[in-house]
Design a protein around this motif. Structure first.
Motif, PDB file in Angstrom:
ATOM      1  N   LEU A   1      33.349  40.183  62.978  1.00 15.70           N
ATOM      2  CA  LEU A   1      34.467  40.645  63.809  1.00 15.70           C
ATOM      3  C   LEU A   1      33.986  41.528  64.960  1.00 15.70           C
ATOM      4  CD1 LEU A   1      36.986  41.303  60.911  1.00 15.70           C
ATOM      5  CD2 LEU A   1      37.178  39.539  62.679  1.00 15.70           C
ATOM      6  N   GLU A   2      32.932  42.296  64.720  1.00 15.16           N
ATOM      7  CA  GLU A   2      32.352  43.099  65.797  1.00 15.16           C
ATOM      8  C   GLU A   2      31.769  42.185  66.869  1.00 15.16           C
ATOM      9  OE1 GLU A   2      31.290  46.364  68.045  1.00 15.16           O
ATOM     10  OE2 GLU A   2      32.692  46.168  66.373  1.00 15.16           O
ATOM     11  N   LYS A   3      31.166  41.081  66.444  1.00 16.48           N
ATOM     12  CA  LYS A   3      30.632  40.087  67.383  1.00 16.48           C
ATOM     13  C   LYS A   3      31.766  39.465  68.193  1.00 16.48           C
ATOM     14  CE  LYS A   3      27.413  37.143  68.866  1.00 16.48           C
ATOM     15  NZ  LYS A   3      26.311  37.569  69.773  1.00 16.48           N
ATOM     16  N   ALA A   4      32.868  39.166  67.512  1.00 16.36           N
ATOM     17  CA  ALA A   4      34.034  38.596  68.206  1.00 16.36           C
ATOM     18  C   ALA A   4      34.584  39.572  69.243  1.00 16.36           C
ATOM     19  CB  ALA A   4      35.116  38.234  67.182  1.00 16.36           C
ATOM     20  N   ARG A   5      34.569  40.872  68.897  1.00 21.20           N
ATOM     21  CA  ARG A   5      35.070  41.883  69.840  1.00 21.20           C
ATOM     22  C   ARG A   5      34.174  41.984  71.071  1.00 21.20           C
ATOM     23  NH1 ARG A   5      34.123  46.680  71.581  1.00 21.20           N
ATOM     24  NH2 ARG A   5      32.280  46.896  70.244  1.00 21.20           N
ATOM     25  N   THR A   6      32.846  41.983  70.872  1.00 21.56           N
ATOM     26  CA  THR A   6      31.931  42.087  72.013  1.00 21.56           C
ATOM     27  C   THR A   6      31.999  40.858  72.913  1.00 21.56           C
ATOM     28  OG1 THR A   6      30.088  41.167  70.720  1.00 21.56           O
ATOM     29  CG2 THR A   6      30.322  43.563  70.734  1.00 21.56           C
ATOM     30  N   GLU A   7      32.443  39.725  72.338  1.00 26.09           N
ATOM     31  CA  GLU A   7      32.598  38.508  73.148  1.00 26.09           C
ATOM     32  C   GLU A   7      34.026  38.361  73.682  1.00 26.09           C
ATOM     33  OE1 GLU A   7      31.168  35.086  71.068  1.00 26.09           O
ATOM     34  OE2 GLU A   7      29.107  35.864  70.902  1.00 26.09           O
ATOM     35  N   HIS A   8      34.829  39.448  73.525  1.00 28.85           N
ATOM     36  CA  HIS A   8      36.192  39.518  74.065  1.00 28.85           C
ATOM     37  C   HIS A   8      37.117  38.445  73.489  1.00 28.85           C
ATOM     38  CE1 HIS A   8      34.560  42.441  76.871  1.00 28.85           C
ATOM     39  NE2 HIS A   8      33.668  41.533  77.290  1.00 28.85           N
ATOM     40  N   LEU A   9      36.862  38.035  72.250  1.00 26.91           N
ATOM     41  CA  LEU A   9      37.755  37.094  71.577  1.00 26.91           C
ATOM     42  C   LEU A   9      38.917  37.836  70.921  1.00 26.91           C
ATOM     43  CD1 LEU A   9      35.078  34.799  69.868  1.00 26.91           C
ATOM     44  CD2 LEU A   9      36.389  34.315  71.941  1.00 26.91           C
ATOM     45  N   ILE A  10      38.700  39.121  70.596  1.00 28.93           N
ATOM     46  CA  ILE A  10      39.740  39.989  70.048  1.00 28.93           C
ATOM     47  C   ILE A  10      39.602  41.358  70.704  1.00 28.93           C
ATOM     48  CG2 ILE A  10      40.021  38.828  67.820  1.00 28.93           C
ATOM     49  CD1 ILE A  10      38.033  40.770  66.588  1.00 28.93           C
ATOM     50  N   PRO A  11      40.716  42.098  70.845  1.00 27.95           N
ATOM     51  CA  PRO A  11      40.651  43.402  71.532  1.00 27.95           C
ATOM     52  C   PRO A  11      39.975  44.494  70.697  1.00 27.95           C
ATOM     53  CG  PRO A  11      42.877  42.977  70.750  1.00 27.95           C
ATOM     54  CD  PRO A  11      42.103  41.716  70.523  1.00 27.95           C
ATOM     55  N   ARG A  12      40.044  44.392  69.364  1.00 21.45           N
ATOM     56  CA  ARG A  12      39.434  45.397  68.499  1.00 21.45           C
ATOM     57  C   ARG A  12      39.001  44.765  67.183  1.00 21.45           C
ATOM     58  NH1 ARG A  12      42.880  47.209  64.489  1.00 21.45           N
ATOM     59  NH2 ARG A  12      41.612  49.073  64.175  1.00 21.45           N
ATOM     60  N   ASP A  13      38.091  45.457  66.509  1.00 21.22           N
ATOM     61  CA  ASP A  13      37.590  44.998  65.222  1.00 21.22           C
ATOM     62  C   ASP A  13      38.537  45.482  64.120  1.00 21.22           C
ATOM     63  OD1 ASP A  13      36.276  44.573  62.844  1.00 21.22           O
ATOM     64  OD2 ASP A  13      34.509  45.761  63.339  1.00 21.22           O
ATOM     65  N   PRO A  14      39.196  44.571  63.391  1.00 19.42           N
ATOM     66  CA  PRO A  14      40.160  44.981  62.358  1.00 19.42           C
ATOM     67  C   PRO A  14      39.541  45.760  61.193  1.00 19.42           C
ATOM     68  CG  PRO A  14      40.434  42.657  62.921  1.00 19.42           C
ATOM     69  CD  PRO A  14      39.156  43.103  63.551  1.00 19.42           C
ATOM     70  N   THR A  15      38.213  45.703  61.053  1.00 19.56           N
ATOM     71  CA  THR A  15      37.599  46.480  59.962  1.00 19.56           C
ATOM     72  C   THR A  15      37.508  47.960  60.320  1.00 19.56           C
ATOM     73  OG1 THR A  15      35.346  46.080  60.777  1.00 19.56           O
ATOM     74  CG2 THR A  15      36.223  44.510  59.168  1.00 19.56           C
ATOM     75  N   GLU A  16      37.692  48.295  61.611  1.00 17.69           N
ATOM     76  CA  GLU A  16      37.683  49.705  62.010  1.00 17.69           C
ATOM     77  C   GLU A  16      38.880  50.417  61.373  1.00 17.69           C
ATOM     78  OE1 GLU A  16      37.704  50.064  66.219  1.00 17.69           O
ATOM     79  OE2 GLU A  16      35.747  49.117  66.490  1.00 17.69           O
ATOM     80  N   GLY A  17      38.637  51.586  60.868  1.00 14.80           N
ATOM     81  CA  GLY A  17      39.718  52.357  60.252  1.00 14.80           C
ATOM     82  C   GLY A  17      39.873  52.103  58.768  1.00 14.80           C
ATOM     83  N   HIS A  18      39.119  51.129  58.229  1.00 15.88           N
ATOM     84  CA  HIS A  18      39.183  50.890  56.782  1.00 15.88           C
ATOM     85  C   HIS A  18      37.875  51.336  56.144  1.00 15.88           C
ATOM     86  CE1 HIS A  18      39.981  49.131  52.900  1.00 15.88           C
ATOM     87  NE2 HIS A  18      38.850  48.440  52.979  1.00 15.88           N
ATOM     88  N   LYS A  19      37.979  52.193  55.156  1.00 12.06           N
ATOM     89  CA  LYS A  19      36.794  52.683  54.462  1.00 12.06           C
ATOM     90  C   LYS A  19      36.794  52.183  53.023  1.00 12.06           C
ATOM     91  CE  LYS A  19      35.898  56.892  57.131  1.00 12.06           C
ATOM     92  NZ  LYS A  19      35.698  58.363  57.050  1.00 12.06           N
ATOM     93  N   LEU A  20      35.637  51.709  52.599  1.00 13.80           N
ATOM     94  CA  LEU A  20      35.494  51.271  51.214  1.00 13.80           C
ATOM     95  C   LEU A  20      35.349  52.481  50.306  1.00 13.80           C
ATOM     96  CD1 LEU A  20      32.996  48.287  51.526  1.00 13.80           C
ATOM     97  CD2 LEU A  20      35.430  48.158  51.080  1.00 13.80           C
TER      98      LEU A  20
END
Length: 266
Positions: free
Chosen positions: A61-80
């Motif tokens: 998802l971070e790769k998708a964000r850097t390639e501008h496929l999504i505006p933000r990484d959905p894993t941000e803000g979630h902690k295991l």
């Protein structure tokens, strides 16, 4: 392994959601699903696997964000949740002696002695060539590993840059290997007894370890616990964490610290 995570866990739960519709809540539900006790009727997934699946999602998802496929990484803000450590099984000095005495009877003495003196991973120790060891200086190069892929033994470079390392052997261990070398007619330090010019099978070593432990009347443990035994005794003998991390081939000293500081009161 990554393909397995995708097929077994990521695709069934997240595969039907369009990339630009994936939310942090979806990631949270995915992690909760993996943690559930009745997951797919197969019981709970190990914490390490959950973290690996989450990490794989995060990288994608971070790769998708850097390639501008999504505006933000959905894993941000979630902690295991914190890792729940499995209890390590460590051999005492007395148990190590019993193991080595029995290993000599089984013709596995040199293998287990080297393991208890270096803490190499099973795939690393079985992939050693005689050319990797400098008998004059005692320097042992670790630059490959052996593992199974689709039933076949495969030799490959270590997974990380830190895995390529040099370990210095104590003189007594070096002397044992010097004598042992005279009995081996192979480029492999621990060659297969059934296949020419091939390393010993990791599965065979695992089975032999259990036989040696049973006959030595020691508690059963995994080959990886011999690595834990080396690391724990090294720490209690005064080896600093940074040095130990380098010997073990860990990428970060913090990982060594997290893994082993709970094994001893000191």
């Amino acid at each position: 392994t990554y393909a397995g995570y995708i097929r077994l866990y990521i695709k069934p739960k997240l595969g039907g959601i369009p990339l630009n519709k994936l939310t942090t809540n979806d990631i949270q539900q995915f992690c909760a699903w993996m943690k559930s006790d009745d997951h797919m009727g197969k019981g709970r997934i190990a914490d390490s696997q959950i973290r690996n699946c989450y990490s794989l999602c995060h990288r994608a998802l971070e790769k998708a964000r850097t390639e501008h496929l999504i505006p933000r990484d959905p894993t941000e803000g979630h902690k295991l949740s914190p890792v729940r450590y499995e209890e390590m099984k460590i051999l005492s000095r007395e148990a190590m002696q019993k193991l080595l005495i029995q290993a000599k009877e089984e013709n596995y003495y040199e293998l287990f002695l080297l393991e208890l003196a270096t803490g190499l991973r099973r795939g690393e120790i079985l992939a050693l060539h005689w050319d990797d060891l400098n008998f004059r200086t005692g320097a042992l190069r670790v630059e490959r590993q052996v593992h199974r892929v689709k039933g076949e033994l495969v030799v490959s470079p270590p997974k990380t840059k830190a895995g390529n390392r040099t370990v210095l052997l104590p003189a007594p261990v070096l002397n044992v290997l010097q004598s042992y070398k005279q009995t081996v007619r192979s480029r492999w330090m621990f060659p297969s007894s059934v296949k020419e010019d091939a390393p010993m099978d990791p599965a065979a070593v695992r089975k032999r370890l259990q036989t040696v432990l049973d006959r030595a009347e020691c508690k059963r443990l995994r080959f990886h616990d011999l690595r834990h035994t080396f690391a724990t005794h090294a720490l209690t003998s005064g080896v600093d964490v940074k040095t130990l991390s380098g010997i073990l081939g860990h990428t970060r000293s913090a990982f060594t610290l997290d893994t082993y500081t709970h094994t001893t009161g000191d």
